[in-house]
Design a protein around this motif. Structure first.
Motif, short mmCIF file in Angstrom:
data_model
loop_
_atom_site.label_atom_id
_atom_site.label_comp_id
_atom_site.label_asym_id
_atom_site.label_seq_id
_atom_site.Cartn_x
_atom_site.Cartn_y
_atom_site.Cartn_z
N PHE A 1 0.82 -1.21 0.00
CA PHE A 1 0.00 0.00 0.00
C PHE A 1 0.85 1.27 0.00
O PHE A 1 0.70 2.15 -0.86
CB PHE A 1 -0.95 -0.02 1.20
CG PHE A 1 -2.12 0.92 1.08
CD1 PHE A 1 -2.44 1.56 -0.10
CD2 PHE A 1 -2.94 1.13 2.17
CE1 PHE A 1 -3.53 2.41 -0.20
CE2 PHE A 1 -4.04 1.98 2.08
CZ PHE A 1 -4.33 2.62 0.90
N THR A 2 1.76 1.39 0.96
CA THR A 2 2.57 2.61 1.03
C THR A 2 3.49 2.76 -0.19
O THR A 2 3.57 3.86 -0.76
CB THR A 2 3.38 2.63 2.34
OG1 THR A 2 2.45 2.77 3.43
CG2 THR A 2 4.36 3.80 2.37
N ALA B 1 2.87 1.77 -3.17
CA ALA B 1 2.02 2.11 -4.31
C ALA B 1 1.75 3.60 -4.37
O ALA B 1 1.71 4.19 -5.46
CB ALA B 1 0.70 1.34 -4.22
N MET B 2 1.54 4.24 -3.23
CA MET B 2 1.18 5.66 -3.25
C MET B 2 2.38 6.60 -3.10
O MET B 2 2.24 7.81 -3.17
CB MET B 2 0.15 5.96 -2.17
CG MET B 2 0.67 6.00 -0.77
SD MET B 2 -0.60 6.48 0.44
CE MET B 2 -1.35 4.89 0.74
N SER C 1 1.04 5.68 -10.06
CA SER C 1 0.94 5.50 -8.63
C SER C 1 -0.51 5.47 -8.18
O SER C 1 -0.90 4.66 -7.31
CB SER C 1 1.69 6.63 -7.92
OG SER C 1 1.63 6.51 -6.52
N ARG C 2 -1.34 6.32 -8.77
CA ARG C 2 -2.77 6.34 -8.43
C ARG C 2 -3.42 5.00 -8.77
O ARG C 2 -4.18 4.44 -7.97
CB ARG C 2 -3.47 7.46 -9.18
CG ARG C 2 -4.93 7.70 -8.75
CD ARG C 2 -5.69 8.53 -9.77
NE ARG C 2 -5.90 7.78 -11.00
CZ ARG C 2 -6.89 6.89 -11.16
NH1 ARG C 2 -7.74 6.65 -10.19
NH2 ARG C 2 -7.00 6.24 -12.31
N SER D 1 -2.34 2.38 -6.30
CA SER D 1 -2.94 2.64 -5.00
C SER D 1 -4.42 2.27 -4.99
O SER D 1 -4.93 1.76 -3.98
CB SER D 1 -2.77 4.11 -4.62
OG SER D 1 -1.41 4.46 -4.54
N CYS E 1 -4.84 -1.33 -4.32
CA CYS E 1 -4.67 -1.63 -2.90
C CYS E 1 -5.90 -1.19 -2.10
O CYS E 1 -6.37 -1.91 -1.21
CB CYS E 1 -3.42 -0.94 -2.36
SG CYS E 1 -1.86 -1.61 -2.96
N TRP F 1 -3.77 8.23 1.97
CA TRP F 1 -4.32 8.05 0.63
C TRP F 1 -5.52 8.97 0.40
O TRP F 1 -5.64 9.63 -0.63
CB TRP F 1 -4.71 6.59 0.43
CG TRP F 1 -5.55 6.30 -0.78
CD1 TRP F 1 -6.79 5.74 -0.81
CD2 TRP F 1 -5.19 6.54 -2.16
NE1 TRP F 1 -7.24 5.61 -2.10
CE2 TRP F 1 -6.28 6.10 -2.95
CE3 TRP F 1 -4.08 7.08 -2.78
CZ2 TRP F 1 -6.28 6.18 -4.33
CZ3 TRP F 1 -4.08 7.16 -4.17
CH2 TRP F 1 -5.16 6.72 -4.92
#
Length: 207
Positions: A105-106, A108-109, A132-133, A136, A139, A172
């Motif tokens: 998760f982290t 990814a963003m 990245s969006r 995210s 996730c 997020w």
């Protein structure tokens, strides 16, 4: 007993430790470090944490870095509302979500956060932000589906996994970009926000 925590409060990883310490009601000294606060490049700090990153925790001469390791240590050492379950499978679920936050998760963003918060608008790369969006959102969709069937991330009870994943989810939702609504995440975050120890960190702006 002496407890010290180094790290700037704006750091998501430092926020994990701050939330956990406050959940436990422990007395501790918080030393702002990293970014504009400096310190992390000093020899004395590098002797504690050779990575030069935050957070770093020190308790009675015992030094520990890596935010999720700090969460696990506080849960093991001090118990209370963070006490880990004895059942191996219940404890493994907490570990699973701690690892997912740190490895999925982290990350990814991260690019969206850096581009939208730390990079000047004229220097931002829309392709990087969109990639990245998209990662995210995958996730967030996974987490939202999971929370449809459970009140907390690792089951029926609040745990350190909720701290780690909750702070990531809160970050997020603060990013200034379009995203799908996730009603189950929103419900869960509202529940977490009712915990007094969460208020100081969940209310911090992105910087």
């Amino acid at each position: 007993m002496t407890l010290k925590l180094w790290g700037r409060a704006s750091s998501g990883n430092v926020q994990k430790a701050l939330w956990a310490l406050d959940e436990l009601g422990l007395n501790y000294e918080h030393i702002e470090a990293g970014g504009a606060h400096g310190i992390v490049g000093d020899a004395a700090y590098r002797a504690m944490n050779p990575n030069g990153l935050v957070p770093t925790l020190e308790e009675d001469g015992f030094v520990l870095w890596e935010s999720n390791a700090i969460l696990r240590y506080l849960a093991h050492a001090h118990g209370g509302p963070l006490a880990l379950p004895e059942a191996p499978r219940a404890r493994a679920l907490i570990d699973q979500w701690l690892d997912w936050q740190a490895t999925a998760f982290t990350p990814a963003m991260r690019d969206a956060f850096l581009q939208l918060v730390r990079v000047a608008p004229d220097k931002q790369d829309p392709r990087v932000i969109e990639a990245s969006r998209t990662d995210s959102e995958r996730c967030a969709a996974l987490l939202d589906r999971h929370l449809a069937d459970t009140p907390f991330v690792a089951g029926a009870h609040f745990s350190i996994a909720d701290i780690a994943v909750g702070l990531a989810a809160n970050r997020w939702f603060q990013l200034p970009l379009e995203r799908e609504e996730r009603p189950n995440i929103r419900r869960w975050l509202a529940t977490l926000a009712q915990r007094p120890a969460s208020s100081a960190v969940l209310s911090l702006p992105l910087t």
